[in-house]
Design a protein around this motif. Structure first.
Motif, mmCIF file in Angstrom:
data_model
loop_
_atom_site.group_PDB
_atom_site.id
_atom_site.type_symbol
_atom_site.label_atom_id
_atom_site.label_comp_id
_atom_site.label_asym_id
_atom_site.label_seq_id
_atom_site.Cartn_x
_atom_site.Cartn_y
_atom_site.Cartn_z
ATOM 1 N N ASN A 133 0.858 -1.342 -0.042
ATOM 2 C CA ASN A 133 -0.118 -0.122 0.095
ATOM 3 C C ASN A 133 0.683 1.055 0.022
ATOM 4 O O ASN A 133 1.792 1.509 0.848
ATOM 5 C CB ASN A 133 -0.959 0.171 1.254
ATOM 6 C CG ASN A 133 -2.062 0.941 1.043
ATOM 7 O OD1 ASN A 133 -1.958 2.129 0.559
ATOM 8 N ND2 ASN A 133 -3.339 0.738 1.692
ATOM 9 N N SER A 134 0.590 2.197 -0.817
ATOM 10 C CA SER A 134 1.075 3.466 -0.888
ATOM 11 C C SER A 134 -0.159 4.390 -1.413
ATOM 12 O O SER A 134 -1.162 4.124 -1.581
ATOM 13 C CB SER A 134 2.579 3.685 -1.642
ATOM 14 O OG SER A 134 2.922 4.852 -1.584
ATOM 15 N N GLY A 135 0.386 5.333 -1.938
ATOM 16 C CA GLY A 135 -0.699 6.338 -2.658
ATOM 17 C C GLY A 135 -0.077 7.534 -3.490
ATOM 18 O O GLY A 135 1.136 8.019 -2.817
ATOM 19 N N PRO A 142 -8.093 13.504 -5.152
ATOM 20 C CA PRO A 142 -8.017 12.310 -4.185
ATOM 21 C C PRO A 142 -6.961 11.451 -4.468
ATOM 22 O O PRO A 142 -6.323 11.613 -5.626
ATOM 23 C CB PRO A 142 -9.400 11.808 -4.298
ATOM 24 C CG PRO A 142 -10.208 12.598 -5.460
ATOM 25 C CD PRO A 142 -9.294 13.494 -6.116
ATOM 26 N N GLU A 143 -6.584 10.607 -3.490
ATOM 27 C CA GLU A 143 -5.581 9.675 -3.581
ATOM 28 C C GLU A 143 -5.827 8.429 -4.852
ATOM 29 O O GLU A 143 -6.915 8.082 -4.872
ATOM 30 C CB GLU A 143 -5.490 8.891 -2.063
ATOM 31 C CG GLU A 143 -4.462 7.626 -2.301
ATOM 32 C CD GLU A 143 -4.594 6.819 -1.309
ATOM 33 O OE1 GLU A 143 -5.342 7.070 -0.358
ATOM 34 O OE2 GLU A 143 -3.503 5.919 -1.104
ATOM 35 N N VAL A 144 -4.888 8.545 -5.539
ATOM 36 C CA VAL A 144 -4.809 7.283 -6.676
ATOM 37 C C VAL A 144 -4.297 6.235 -5.711
ATOM 38 O O VAL A 144 -2.979 6.309 -5.651
ATOM 39 C CB VAL A 144 -4.174 7.691 -7.841
ATOM 40 C CG1 VAL A 144 -4.240 6.697 -9.058
ATOM 41 C CG2 VAL A 144 -4.627 9.194 -8.601
ATOM 42 N N GLN A 145 -4.924 5.271 -5.591
ATOM 43 C CA GLN A 145 -4.509 4.299 -4.599
ATOM 44 C C GLN A 145 -3.256 3.569 -5.470
ATOM 45 O O GLN A 145 -3.480 3.072 -6.538
ATOM 46 C CB GLN A 145 -5.488 3.205 -4.506
ATOM 47 C CG GLN A 145 -4.869 2.015 -3.534
ATOM 48 C CD GLN A 145 -4.700 2.247 -1.946
ATOM 49 O OE1 GLN A 145 -3.762 3.266 -1.729
ATOM 50 N NE2 GLN A 145 -5.327 1.745 -1.257
ATOM 51 N N VAL A 146 -2.254 3.104 -4.561
ATOM 52 C CA VAL A 146 -1.187 2.460 -4.974
ATOM 53 C C VAL A 146 -1.315 1.113 -4.266
ATOM 54 O O VAL A 146 -1.264 1.080 -2.781
ATOM 55 C CB VAL A 146 0.254 2.895 -4.851
ATOM 56 C CG1 VAL A 146 1.266 1.984 -4.865
ATOM 57 C CG2 VAL A 146 0.397 4.037 -5.835
ATOM 58 N N LEU A 230 3.810 11.415 -2.039
ATOM 59 C CA LEU A 230 3.656 9.864 -2.115
ATOM 60 C C LEU A 230 3.273 9.408 -0.606
ATOM 61 O O LEU A 230 4.067 10.051 0.456
ATOM 62 C CB LEU A 230 5.034 9.399 -2.527
ATOM 63 C CG LEU A 230 4.953 9.768 -3.970
ATOM 64 C CD1 LEU A 230 6.510 9.376 -4.729
ATOM 65 C CD2 LEU A 230 4.071 9.348 -5.253
ATOM 66 N N GLN A 231 2.391 8.405 -0.608
ATOM 67 C CA GLN A 231 2.078 8.193 0.947
ATOM 68 C C GLN A 231 3.188 7.029 1.635
ATOM 69 O O GLN A 231 3.591 5.928 0.882
ATOM 70 C CB GLN A 231 0.794 7.571 0.597
ATOM 71 C CG GLN A 231 0.230 7.001 2.002
ATOM 72 C CD GLN A 231 -1.159 6.202 1.621
ATOM 73 O OE1 GLN A 231 -1.510 5.324 0.883
ATOM 74 N NE2 GLN A 231 -2.532 6.714 2.525
ATOM 75 N N ASP A 232 3.301 7.268 2.882
ATOM 76 C CA ASP A 232 4.015 6.242 3.563
ATOM 77 C C ASP A 232 2.833 5.602 4.281
ATOM 78 O O ASP A 232 2.270 5.829 5.378
ATOM 79 C CB ASP A 232 4.873 6.713 4.604
ATOM 80 C CG ASP A 232 5.370 5.749 5.651
ATOM 81 O OD1 ASP A 232 5.292 4.663 5.498
ATOM 82 O OD2 ASP A 232 5.883 6.296 6.527
HETATM 83 MG MG MG Z 1 -2.768 3.893 -0.135
#
Ligand code: MG
Length: 257
Positions: A133-135, A142-146, A230-232
């Protein structure tokens, strides 16, 4: 004593199963039937990304990460301690768990196109939202999901290439764990006429591995500019080859009669 052990083990397995189910349904937000009926179809992407090296950049690319360093990024610290603390090696950056999200120091104004390459861990750990999971957050959208969504069930608006909890991806175009994948994202920002009336709503279009997965979804786009964050999410997801282009897209007009 044996019986007690057995009871504890059964309870533990039951609890873990329940937790896994809750994770897939996002705490009951999605029923089993909805997940079954609305699960995006799997499409094998054309594979234009190679694992060996990133794609080339266009001549007008605004480069944010070319595999060398994180000088164009900042972390959650303030002042002189604001450096991005993710790891850079072998031409990619990798999330360092607990260091927090990183964001570009500069923003891109107006309509824009973004290219991001990402890779979830080759060694599969966890399931549902806990796997790779990241993003990707483009300012004002909105977040484009990773996520590693290759044979990994989760709620449809939480899987890779979904706009997280806003829009289910049209199809599941995921490559497998440890494979490099691409996002090409087109952001159209809201436009108003002189009187302040909206003549073009903000929208976002996403191509995942070259496959359209979100088309002109009217979510976000009210801000006039935005950077990339970018999401942690605690998983060691990798990124490389990140660039943007400015777009000059006139508002859609009615056809001439
Ligand atoms: Mg995410």
């Amino acid at each position: 004593m044996k019986y007690r052990y057995l009871l504890a083990a059964t309870l533990f397995v039951g609890f873990a199963t329940l937790q896994a189910q809750e994770s897939v349904s996002n705490a009951g937000r999605w029923t089993k039937e909805q997940i079954q009926n609305e699960r995006p179809a799997v499409v094998t992407p054309p594979g234009h990304t190679t694992d060996a090296k990133p794609g080339a950049m266009p001549s007008d690319a605004i480069v944010f990460f070319d595999g060398k360093d994180l000088s164009k990024w900042k972390g959650r610290g303030k002042g002189e301690d604001d450096a991005a603390k993710w790891q850079v090696k072998d031409g990619f950056m990798e999330v360092v768990r607990g260091t927090g999200a990183i964001q570009t120091r500069d923003q891109v104004e107006g309509d824009c196109q973004w290219h991001i390459e990402w890779c979830t861990p080759a060694e599969v750990k966890g399931n549902s939202q806990g796997r790779g999971n990241s993003g990707v957050f483009i300012g004002g959208y909105p977040e484009v999901q990773v996520l590693d969504s290759f044979q990994n069930d989760t709620y449809p608006d939480g899987q890779a290439s979904s706009l997280y909890k806003k829009s289910v991806t049209l199809v599941n175009a995921s490559r497998g764990p440890g494979k490099w994948q691409t996002y090409d994202i087109i952001c159209i920002r809201e436009k108003k006429d002189a009187a302040g009336k909206v003549i073009q709503p903000g929208s976002i279009t996403v191509l995942h591995n070259g496959i359209v997965t979100q088309f002109a979804v009217q979510e976000g786009g009210k801000a006039v500019s935005g950077g990339l964050s970018l999401q942690d999410h605690g998983n060691p997801v990798r990124f490389r080859n990140i660039w943007a282009r400015k777009l000059v897209v006139p508002p859609v007009k009615a056809p001439r009669k």
